[in-house]
Design a protein around this motif. Structure first.
Motif, short mmCIF file in Angstrom:
data_model
loop_
_atom_site.label_atom_id
_atom_site.label_comp_id
_atom_site.label_asym_id
_atom_site.label_seq_id
_atom_site.Cartn_x
_atom_site.Cartn_y
_atom_site.Cartn_z
N THR A 1 11.20 6.73 -1.45
CA THR A 1 10.69 5.66 -0.60
C THR A 1 9.79 6.36 0.41
OG1 THR A 1 12.66 4.31 -0.89
CG2 THR A 1 11.26 3.79 1.00
N ALA A 2 8.50 6.33 0.14
CA ALA A 2 7.55 7.12 0.93
C ALA A 2 7.51 6.71 2.40
CB ALA A 2 6.16 7.01 0.32
N PHE A 3 7.55 5.41 2.68
CA PHE A 3 7.43 4.91 4.04
C PHE A 3 8.44 3.81 4.32
CE2 PHE A 3 3.32 6.72 3.20
CZ PHE A 3 2.86 7.19 4.42
N THR A 4 8.88 3.74 5.57
CA THR A 4 9.66 2.62 6.07
C THR A 4 8.72 1.79 6.93
OG1 THR A 4 11.67 3.95 6.12
CG2 THR A 4 11.65 1.96 7.48
N ILE A 5 8.61 0.50 6.64
CA ILE A 5 7.68 -0.38 7.34
C ILE A 5 8.43 -1.13 8.43
CG2 ILE A 5 5.95 -2.19 7.09
CD1 ILE A 5 5.43 0.43 5.43
N THR A 6 7.86 -1.16 9.64
CA THR A 6 8.46 -1.88 10.75
C THR A 6 7.41 -2.69 11.48
OG1 THR A 6 8.17 0.02 12.23
CG2 THR A 6 10.29 -0.17 11.12
N LEU B 1 0.83 -1.21 0.00
CA LEU B 1 0.00 0.00 0.00
C LEU B 1 0.86 1.26 0.00
CD1 LEU B 1 -2.76 1.43 0.30
CD2 LEU B 1 -2.47 1.18 2.77
N CYS B 2 1.83 1.32 0.89
CA CYS B 2 2.67 2.52 1.02
C CYS B 2 3.58 2.70 -0.19
CB CYS B 2 3.46 2.48 2.32
SG CYS B 2 2.40 2.71 3.78
N ALA B 3 3.97 1.62 -0.86
CA ALA B 3 4.81 1.74 -2.06
C ALA B 3 4.07 2.46 -3.17
CB ALA B 3 5.27 0.36 -2.52
N CYS C 1 -6.71 7.87 -5.10
CA CYS C 1 -6.60 7.90 -3.64
C CYS C 1 -6.28 6.50 -3.11
CB CYS C 1 -7.91 8.40 -3.04
SG CYS C 1 -7.90 8.44 -1.24
N HIS C 2 -5.24 6.42 -2.26
CA HIS C 2 -4.86 5.15 -1.64
C HIS C 2 -5.04 5.16 -0.13
CE1 HIS C 2 -3.41 2.96 -5.10
NE2 HIS C 2 -2.88 4.07 -5.52
N LEU C 3 -4.98 6.33 0.48
CA LEU C 3 -5.19 6.48 1.93
C LEU C 3 -5.98 7.75 2.17
CD1 LEU C 3 -1.57 5.91 3.34
CD2 LEU C 3 -3.51 4.37 3.64
#
Length: 153
Positions: free
Chosen positions: A62-67, A19-21, A111-113
């Motif tokens: 890289t919009a988000f780092t996922i943890t 999603l974030c990608a 729109c994704h979020l």
């Protein structure tokens, strides 16, 4: 019959990563975040709300780092640097936001979020919800979470 599907933390992280990608900035699309004064739409597929305040803050490549959220059962996406909107289009009180994947020209928005905006307890918290026409609008932190459904890893 009960219907209570759950995914693993690995599954939640994979879903949030995908999603974030969609908001990454690269040669084929731009990740853009806009803020509105209108009410939050029912779904991401619904038309944009009224009152576009910000014409768009752009996500990083890289919009988000996922943890892994640890024992809380939440996969967490923390946004990298988000470029400011250097000139707010219209002053008003921010009520909701939308994050889009746009074509490389920035004109075809998907729109994704989306979520609520406030100063606390909202999907996106700002230091003030009052935006001034022509002023710079900056987002200093943005975190998205996705539960694995278990409440724990």
């Amino acid at each position: 019959m009960a219907n209570s599907p759950m995914c693993s933390m690995v599954g939640a992280e994979a879903a949030l990563t995908a999603l974030c990608a969609e908001l990454n900035v690269n040669s084929s699309h731009l990740g853009i975040l806009k803020v509105f004064s209108g009410a939050l739409p029912a779904t991401c597929e619904t038309a944009d709300p009224s009152g576009a305040l910000s014409t768009g803050c752009t996500f990083a490549s890289t919009a988000f780092t996922i943890t892994d959220g640890g024992a809380n059962g939440l996969a967490t996406g923390t946004a990298g640097t988000i470029a400011a909107d250097s000139s707010v289009a219209s002053g008003g009180t921010a009520l909701c936001f939308r994050a889009y994947n746009a074509g490389s020209n920035g004109s075809t928005l998907v729109c994704h979020l989306q979520g609520t905006v406030g100063t606390s307890g909202c999907d996106m918290n700002l230091n003030t919800t009052t935006l001034v026409t022509g002023a710079t609008f900056t987002i200093t932190a943005f975190v998205v979470t996705l539960a694995d459904g278990s409440g724990a890893d």
